[in-house]
Design an enzyme around this catalytic site. Structure first.
Site, PDB file in Angstrom:
ATOM      1  N   GLY A  12      43.492  45.472  37.039  1.00  0.00           N
ATOM      2  CA  GLY A  12      42.580  44.327  36.991  1.00  0.00           C
ATOM      3  C   GLY A  12      43.281  43.117  37.568  1.00  0.00           C
ATOM      4  N   GLY A  14      41.999  40.084  37.926  1.00  0.00           N
ATOM      5  CA  GLY A  14      41.247  38.876  37.576  1.00  0.00           C
ATOM      6  C   GLY A  14      42.128  37.881  36.844  1.00  0.00           C
ATOM      7  N   ALA A  15      41.480  37.011  36.059  1.00  0.00           N
ATOM      8  CA  ALA A  15      42.197  35.909  35.401  1.00  0.00           C
ATOM      9  C   ALA A  15      43.354  36.411  34.542  1.00  0.00           C
ATOM     10  CB  ALA A  15      41.213  35.097  34.556  1.00  0.00           C
ATOM     11  N   GLY A  17      44.704  39.595  34.417  1.00  0.00           N
ATOM     12  CA  GLY A  17      45.638  40.416  35.190  1.00  0.00           C
ATOM     13  C   GLY A  17      46.569  39.562  36.039  1.00  0.00           C
ATOM     14  N   ASN A 101      31.663  47.421  29.882  1.00  0.00           N
ATOM     15  CA  ASN A 101      33.077  47.769  30.091  1.00  0.00           C
ATOM     16  C   ASN A 101      33.408  49.217  29.722  1.00  0.00           C
ATOM     17  OD1 ASN A 101      33.930  45.318  31.169  1.00  0.00           O
ATOM     18  ND2 ASN A 101      34.266  44.400  29.155  1.00  0.00           N
ATOM     19  N   THR A 123      41.017  44.567  27.701  1.00  0.00           N
ATOM     20  CA  THR A 123      39.569  44.517  27.930  1.00  0.00           C
ATOM     21  C   THR A 123      38.794  44.451  26.613  1.00  0.00           C
ATOM     22  OG1 THR A 123      39.907  45.827  29.928  1.00  0.00           O
ATOM     23  CG2 THR A 123      37.659  45.744  29.071  1.00  0.00           C
ATOM     24  N   ASN A 124      37.854  43.539  26.538  1.00  0.00           N
ATOM     25  CA  ASN A 124      37.028  43.360  25.341  1.00  0.00           C
ATOM     26  C   ASN A 124      35.749  44.176  25.367  1.00  0.00           C
ATOM     27  OD1 ASN A 124      38.331  41.554  23.544  1.00  0.00           O
ATOM     28  ND2 ASN A 124      37.964  39.861  24.964  1.00  0.00           N
ATOM     29  N   HIS A 177      39.416  41.799  16.580  1.00  0.00           N
ATOM     30  CA  HIS A 177      39.665  40.646  17.456  1.00  0.00           C
ATOM     31  C   HIS A 177      38.282  40.117  17.802  1.00  0.00           C
ATOM     32  CE1 HIS A 177      41.180  37.976  20.455  1.00  0.00           C
ATOM     33  NE2 HIS A 177      40.628  38.640  21.459  1.00  0.00           N
TER      34      HIS A 177
HETATM   35  N1  LIG Z   1      42.106  41.029  24.054  1.00  0.00           N
HETATM   36  C1  LIG Z   1      42.267  39.746  24.308  1.00  0.00           C
HETATM   37  O1  LIG Z   1      42.961  39.033  23.587  1.00  0.00           O
HETATM   38  C2  LIG Z   1      41.601  39.156  25.518  1.00  0.00           C
HETATM   39  C3  LIG Z   1      41.822  37.823  25.900  1.00  0.00           C
HETATM   40  C4  LIG Z   1      41.215  37.365  27.061  1.00  0.00           C
HETATM   41  C5  LIG Z   1      40.403  38.198  27.825  1.00  0.00           C
HETATM   42  N2  LIG Z   1      40.195  39.467  27.400  1.00  0.00           N
HETATM   43  C6  LIG Z   1      39.390  40.400  28.156  1.00  0.00           C
HETATM   44  O2  LIG Z   1      40.140  40.863  29.256  1.00  0.00           O
HETATM   45  C7  LIG Z   1      39.246  41.356  30.261  1.00  0.00           C
HETATM   46  C8  LIG Z   1      39.637  40.762  31.602  1.00  0.00           C
HETATM   47  O3  LIG Z   1      39.356  39.386  31.597  1.00  0.00           O
HETATM   48  P1  LIG Z   1      39.461  38.516  32.926  1.00  0.00           P
HETATM   49  O4  LIG Z   1      39.139  37.132  32.532  1.00  0.00           O
HETATM   50  O5  LIG Z   1      40.713  38.812  33.640  1.00  0.00           O
HETATM   51  O6  LIG Z   1      38.243  39.128  33.775  1.00  0.00           O
HETATM   52  P2  LIG Z   1      37.985  38.927  35.354  1.00  0.00           P
HETATM   53  O7  LIG Z   1      36.531  39.161  35.561  1.00  0.00           O
HETATM   54  O8  LIG Z   1      38.589  37.647  35.822  1.00  0.00           O
HETATM   55  O9  LIG Z   1      38.828  40.102  36.038  1.00  0.00           O
HETATM   56  C9  LIG Z   1      38.502  41.442  35.864  1.00  0.00           C
HETATM   57  C10 LIG Z   1      39.173  42.245  36.947  1.00  0.00           C
HETATM   58  O10 LIG Z   1      38.890  43.615  36.681  1.00  0.00           O
HETATM   59  C11 LIG Z   1      38.657  44.235  37.932  1.00  0.00           C
HETATM   60  N3  LIG Z   1      37.923  45.482  37.764  1.00  0.00           N
HETATM   61  C12 LIG Z   1      36.595  45.666  37.574  1.00  0.00           C
HETATM   62  N4  LIG Z   1      36.319  46.976  37.512  1.00  0.00           N
HETATM   63  C13 LIG Z   1      37.489  47.639  37.685  1.00  0.00           C
HETATM   64  C14 LIG Z   1      37.844  49.004  37.758  1.00  0.00           C
HETATM   65  N5  LIG Z   1      36.920  49.959  37.612  1.00  0.00           N
HETATM   66  N6  LIG Z   1      39.125  49.316  37.959  1.00  0.00           N
HETATM   67  C15 LIG Z   1      40.072  48.369  38.084  1.00  0.00           C
HETATM   68  N7  LIG Z   1      39.788  47.033  38.032  1.00  0.00           N
HETATM   69  C16 LIG Z   1      38.517  46.687  37.829  1.00  0.00           C
HETATM   70  C17 LIG Z   1      37.866  43.188  38.706  1.00  0.00           C
HETATM   71  O11 LIG Z   1      37.858  43.462  40.077  1.00  0.00           O
HETATM   72  C18 LIG Z   1      38.672  41.940  38.351  1.00  0.00           C
HETATM   73  O12 LIG Z   1      39.777  41.812  39.226  1.00  0.00           O
HETATM   74  C19 LIG Z   1      37.850  40.958  29.774  1.00  0.00           C
HETATM   75  O13 LIG Z   1      37.225  42.052  29.147  1.00  0.00           O
HETATM   76  C20 LIG Z   1      38.128  39.858  28.775  1.00  0.00           C
HETATM   77  O14 LIG Z   1      37.100  39.704  27.819  1.00  0.00           O
HETATM   78  C21 LIG Z   1      40.776  39.950  26.270  1.00  0.00           C
END
Ligand SMILES: NC(=O)c1ccc[n+]([C@@H]2O[C@H](COP(=O)([O-])OP(=O)(O)OC[C@H]3O[C@@H](n4cnc5c(N)ncnc54)[C@H](O)[C@@H]3O)[C@@H](O)[C@H]2O)c1
Length: 297
Positions: A12, A14-15, A17, A101, A123-124, A177
């Site tokens: 991932g 994204g933010a 990752g 998800n 991932t949430n 969480h």
């Molecule tokens: N557990 C925690 O404490 C906590 C804290 C913050 C965020 N999160 C969760 O973390 C997750 C990621 O958040 P984010 O802000 O980075 O999201 P984001 O949307 O910014 O990034 C998600 C990334 O996942 C990639 N992705 C999508 N499908 C994919 C696949 N099949 N294989 C590989 N990569 C794939 C996307 O291309 C993107 O780069 C979310 O579910 C968010 O709710 C959890």
């Protein structure tokens, strides 16, 4: 700086990752940092950005883009993928991502079947997604990140409310969480002594803090990255200590404190008073019901 472990994978770009990856480059933890995402182009773009950071800081960490199957040799893999969807939940927001998800997590877990290293799922809704990853992949060391972040926020908040240093506060947040998080107030101490916890204020801060962060800067990312780094250090035997992680506990799966010694976790649930026990039972029931619904949908 000599890296402490061979390779760590991040799924991932994204933010979360990106921030986890940058934290790993800056902390010089792994020798190689493998990045996989939905599109290989995303992984390559993040790797180019990380390479710039590595060059500027002299970090020994070598970032590389790869497919998920290329992560097999990593000591640990961080799952921070998120499907593209619009979250329509006004409350219980993390649960809003369950249906979208789940297929992503199932696909990643299927690709990593047989993987023997540590998997940290971000991932949430993380209590459901980490269980789904564990049961689909059969991987033996799968933990969800979240309760350790809640616990860090709790200790910070309580320290502010009581006017003491955060390092003096010892206490845990367990369970979900999310909305059904359980603040273990009855066993919380400051400088080793029991304290009266202003629970309403603590709960209000834990409930509103992530939303305030997201509203201001788009997403929560640095706090989660810190929670990932702390958990990685324990799971990879670089530090001993307690980390509140989502894991199997009896027939259920939710956040509990795990005491890591040389990378081996042992549950160390604190004593709970009657209210806290009732809240934990409610959290377990909520998560079990939601998980069963997810598996049968
Ligand atoms: N557990 C925690 O404490 C906590 C804290 C913050 C965020 N999160 C969760 O973390 C997750 C990621 O958040 P984010 O802000 O980075 O999201 P984001 O949307 O910014 O990034 C998600 C990334 O996942 C990639 N992705 C999508 N499908 C994919 C696949 N099949 N294989 C590989 N990569 C794939 C996307 O291309 C993107 O780069 C979310 O579910 C968010 O709710 C959890």
């Amino acid at each position: 700086m000599t890296p402490a472990v061979g390779a760590i994978g991040v799924i991932g770009a994204g933010a979360v990752g990106q921030t986890v990856a940058a934290t790993l480059v800056a902390s010089a933890l792994p020798g190689r940092l493998l990045v996989a995402s939905r599109l290989l182009d995303q992984a390559h773009a993040l790797v180019a950005d990380l390479d710039d950071m590595r060059q500027a800081t002299g970090s020994p960490v070598r970032p590389e883009a790869c497919a998920v199957a290329g992560l097999a040799d990593c000591a640990a893999v961080v799952v921070a993928a998120r499907a593209s969807f619009t979250n329509t939940h006004a409350s219980d927001v993390r649960m809003g991502g369950a249906a979208a998800n789940a297929p992503v997590v199932v696909a990643l877990a299927t690709a990593l079947r047989g993987y023997a290293g540590t998997v940290l799922v971000v991932t949430n809704p993380v209590d459901l997604m980490s269980r789904l990853f564990a049961e689909t992949s059969g991987c033996p060391r799968v933990y969800g990140i979240g309760s350790n972040l809640d616990s860090a926020r709790y200790r910070l908040t309580l320290a502010r409310l009581l006017g003491v240093p955060a390092a003096a506060v010892d206490g845990h947040v367990i369970g979900e969480h999310g909305e059904a998080a359980v603040v273990c107030a009855s066993t919380t101490t400051v400088n080793g002594r029991p304290v009266s916890v202003p629970l309403a204020e603590v709960r209000a801060e834990l409930r509103t803090r992530p939303g305030r962060i997201s509203h201001g800067v788009g997403r929560t990312r640095s706090g989660p990255a810190g929670a990932v780094l702390s958990a990685l250090r324990k799971a990879l035997a670089l530090d001993d200590g307690i980390e509140e992680l989502s894991t199997g506990h009896g027939a259920d799966w939710h956040g509990i404190p795990l005491r890591f010694t040389s990378g081996r976790p042992v549950p160390c649930l604190p004593g709970l008073d009657a209210d806290e026990q009732a809240q934990l039972t409610a959290a377990s029931t909520k998560l079990r019901t939601a998980y069963q619904a997810l598996r049968t949908s």
